[in-house]
Motif scaffolding. Structure first.
Motif, PDB file in Angstrom:
ATOM      1  N   PRO A  98       0.630  -1.288   0.015  1.00  0.00           N
ATOM      2  CA  PRO A  98      -0.045  -0.079   0.153  1.00  0.00           C
ATOM      3  C   PRO A  98       0.848   1.331   0.073  1.00  0.00           C
ATOM      4  N   MET A  99       2.073   1.272   0.488  1.00  0.00           N
ATOM      5  CA  MET A  99       2.786   2.517   0.471  1.00  0.00           C
ATOM      6  C   MET A  99       3.109   2.606  -0.913  1.00  0.00           C
ATOM      7  N   LEU A 102      -0.489   3.894  -2.675  1.00  0.00           N
ATOM      8  CA  LEU A 102      -1.065   5.183  -1.971  1.00  0.00           C
ATOM      9  C   LEU A 102      -0.354   6.372  -2.191  1.00  0.00           C
ATOM     10  N   ILE A 108      -5.341   9.981   3.574  1.00  0.00           N
ATOM     11  CA  ILE A 108      -6.244   8.799   3.421  1.00  0.00           C
ATOM     12  C   ILE A 108      -7.757   8.997   2.832  1.00  0.00           C
ATOM     13  N   PRO A 151      -0.410   8.488   4.566  1.00  0.00           N
ATOM     14  CA  PRO A 151      -0.152   6.929   4.620  1.00  0.00           C
ATOM     15  C   PRO A 151       0.718   6.555   5.640  1.00  0.00           C
ATOM     16  N   HIS A 152       1.792   7.312   5.616  1.00  0.00           N
ATOM     17  CA  HIS A 152       3.158   7.127   6.482  1.00  0.00           C
ATOM     18  C   HIS A 152       2.427   7.240   8.060  1.00  0.00           C
ATOM     19  N   LEU A 154       0.010   5.760   9.210  1.00  0.00           N
ATOM     20  CA  LEU A 154      -0.834   4.552   9.639  1.00  0.00           C
ATOM     21  C   LEU A 154       0.236   3.455   9.658  1.00  0.00           C
ATOM     22  N   ARG A 159      -2.931   0.786   6.805  1.00  0.00           N
ATOM     23  CA  ARG A 159      -2.823   1.234   5.361  1.00  0.00           C
ATOM     24  C   ARG A 159      -3.504   0.058   4.352  1.00  0.00           C
ATOM     25  N   GLN A 160      -3.234  -1.239   4.777  1.00  0.00           N
ATOM     26  CA  GLN A 160      -3.855  -2.375   3.965  1.00  0.00           C
ATOM     27  C   GLN A 160      -5.140  -2.341   3.979  1.00  0.00           C
TER      28      GLN A 160
END
Length: 541
Positions: A98-99, A102, A108, A151-152, A154, A159-160
């Motif tokens: 996801p990183m 996203l 998000i 994102p970073h 979470l 994130r998934q």
């Protein structure tokens, strides 16, 4: 009636590839309310199959034969605007990492909300409400805070979940999951799998689930397709493929799955080569203008002993302190308190020059060998570098590197190649050779097989066990995979929130875990009720 029908699909690779076709005559069917797991090693064509369905093949890669029929339409014949209208609305996809999927510069909530902005006429307030409802549906705590987060900010599991929320935003009839749980902790993995099962059962969504983890397959699959080098070699009901595999390749994959039980207990020396006493490490991150500073107690008062010639497994979830402990042992990090001694010598009391000279005694194998190997240097030089720094003449160091390549099962003729020219399993062997070049007494391995295919994983675990016997190595082995820990570790220490909550002989902990957290870890192991029908490590293909 099939929702998705892949018929004789062939996808050509550009000239110079390792084979002419990424996919060759692939035929698969997926019905409504069904989970089809596609399994195989890296390079088998699993992700390429998903890319062909989504119309997301890499540049220079194209379908040369076959059809991909979805709701009566051939996806391969659709234009890009037509595919864009299907993606998200009718077909959702959860990517492996996801990183990278996203946008790091957008929150998000805005990324999930974009699904509604592009495909619906909902107002901004309605979109925001739907985003919060989705984040709650995928069980992210405090959905409002998660929607504002980037994102970073979470965790990997969160994130998934956000990716799953995005994929399910428009209630697609087909969900494609490409290795969505590969590098997640067992508890987070169990939660994600349960989430996908619940959503699929509630909405009737068909799921194409790509994985190399047979435990995951045993947990969720209705049917299984096994791929090798771009071809489907076996497919059928999950119970049949898992318990009565017909193809030699499938039998080899199943044989490589480690059982959730340790082998017979080995006799160990009463002498401890490595002692860890009351070790602590705290991270402090200052807030704005010194306010709201964040304090993380990564390692809390940890005491452990490693028997000479033994393997101590450190298990626990991400954030439990495993990797911080490993870095403190080799002095990549300086702990705040405690003592780490090898044969009675306190390594934390050594000066930097003394520590550099003492580095031979303890070496580390990192989780990601590609990130830890200099991409600009040839692998032979990387392996010989340590001994050369400590005074070994270059010719002698290179000769040792050739011997080490043979020892870890690599061709000495490949010493002049660069890291990117090797597979993931081969790079892990190079990292191991580099650590062994220093002739250490203690080897610290931090998640060395977590991202490897099950067959390569089995090879590396067997190699570590052989080297331990042949060289008399003592090992600290860090992992979140209890199946892996069972096969290699003599003793197990379970970490949670920086502390060791349980420690003892592997056989005792696997037979009778005492702490609630340890029992929760065992309960979350995917496929824990499935016993592979062939012996671990046997070669059938």
């Amino acid at each position: 009636m099939s929702l998705l029908s892949i018929e004789g699909l062939t996808v050509a690779l550009p000239k110079g590839g390792d084979r002419p076709d990424a996919l060759r005559d692939v035929t698969l069917e997926l019905g409504p309310n069904e989970i089809l797991c596609v399994v195989g090693e890296s390079g088998s064509g699993k992700s390429m199959t998903a890319g062909a369905v989504m119309g997301l093949l890499p540049e220079g890669v194209r379908a040369t034969a076959g059809r991909v029929m979805f709701e009566g339409r051939d996806l391969l014949a659709l234009s890009e605007p037509e595919l864009r209208r299907l993606r998200g609305r009718r077909i959702g996809m959860v990517f492996q990492e996801p990183m990278t999927a996203l946008n790091p510069l957008r929150s998000i909530g805005s990324q999930i909300g974009e699904m509604f902005r592009v495909h619906t006429r909902l107002s901004a307030a309605e979109r925001d409400a739907r985003v919060l409802a989705l984040l709650d549906q995928v069980r992210i705590p405090d959905p409002a805070a998660a929607a504002r987060a980037f994102p970073h900010e979470l965790s990997g599991g969160q994130r998934q979940r956000a990716m799953i929320a995005m994929a399910l935003a428009l209630d697609p009839v087909l969900l494609i999951c490409d290795e969505p749980t590969t590098a997640l902790d067992v508890t987070t993995q169990a939660q994600i799998l349960q989430l996908i099962r619940d959503l699929q059962r509630r909405t009737g969504t068909a799921v194409l689930f790509i994985t190399h983890d047979f435990g995951v397959v045993a947990d969720i699959a209705d049917r299984v397709a096994v791929m090798r080098q771009g071809e489907v070699v076996e497919q059928g009901p999950a119970a049949q493929v898992l318990n009565r595999p017909a193809h030699p390749y499938t039998r080899a994959l199943v044989a490589a799955v480690p059982p959730l039980a340790p082998p017979a207990t080995r006799p160990l020396s009463a002498e401890a080569v490595l002692r860890v006493e009351n070790l602590s490490k705290t991270y402090r991150k200052a807030g704005f203008l010194g306010r709201n500073a964040r304090v993380t107690h990564a390692v809390r008062d940890v005491s452990l002993n490693l028997p000479r010639g033994g393997t101590l497994g450190i298990v626990g979830e991400s954030g439990s302190g495993k990797s911080t402990l490993a870095r403190c042992l080799v002095r990549l990090l300086d702990p705040d308190a405690g003592r780490v001694s090898i044969d009675g010598q306190d390594r934390l009391a050594l000066s930097k020059p003394d520590l550099r000279r003492d580095a031979r005694r303890i070496q580390m194998v990192f989780q990601d060998p590609y990130a830890s190997l200099n991409p600009r240097r040839r692998v032979g030089e990387l392996v010989a570098q340590g001994p050369m720094v400590h005074g070994t003449p270059r010719a002698e160091a290179m000769a040792q590197a050739r011997e080490l390549f043979g020892l870890v099962g690599l061709d000495a003729a490949s010493l002049d190649r660069f890291p990117h020219e090797f597979s993931g399993g081969q790079r892990q062997r190079i990292g191991l050779a580099r650590a062994l070049a220093m002739k250490p007494e203690v080897l610290v391995a931090d998640e060395p097989v977590s991202a490897l295919d099950v067959s390569v994983q089995a090879q590396v675990l067997r190699l570590l066990a052989e080297l331990r016997e042949r060289l008399g190595l003592s090992m600290v082995f860090i992992t979140h995979d209890l199946r892996v820990a069972a096969q290699l570790c003599d003793r197990i220490a379970v970490m949670r929130n920086g502390s060791v909550v349980e420690e003892g002989a592997a056989a005792e902990i696997f037979a009778n875990p005492r702490h609630d957290y340890t029992r929760a870890l065992f309960a979350a192991v995917p496929g824990r009720g499935w016993v592979p029908p062939v012996a671990y490590g046997t070669e059938t293909a």
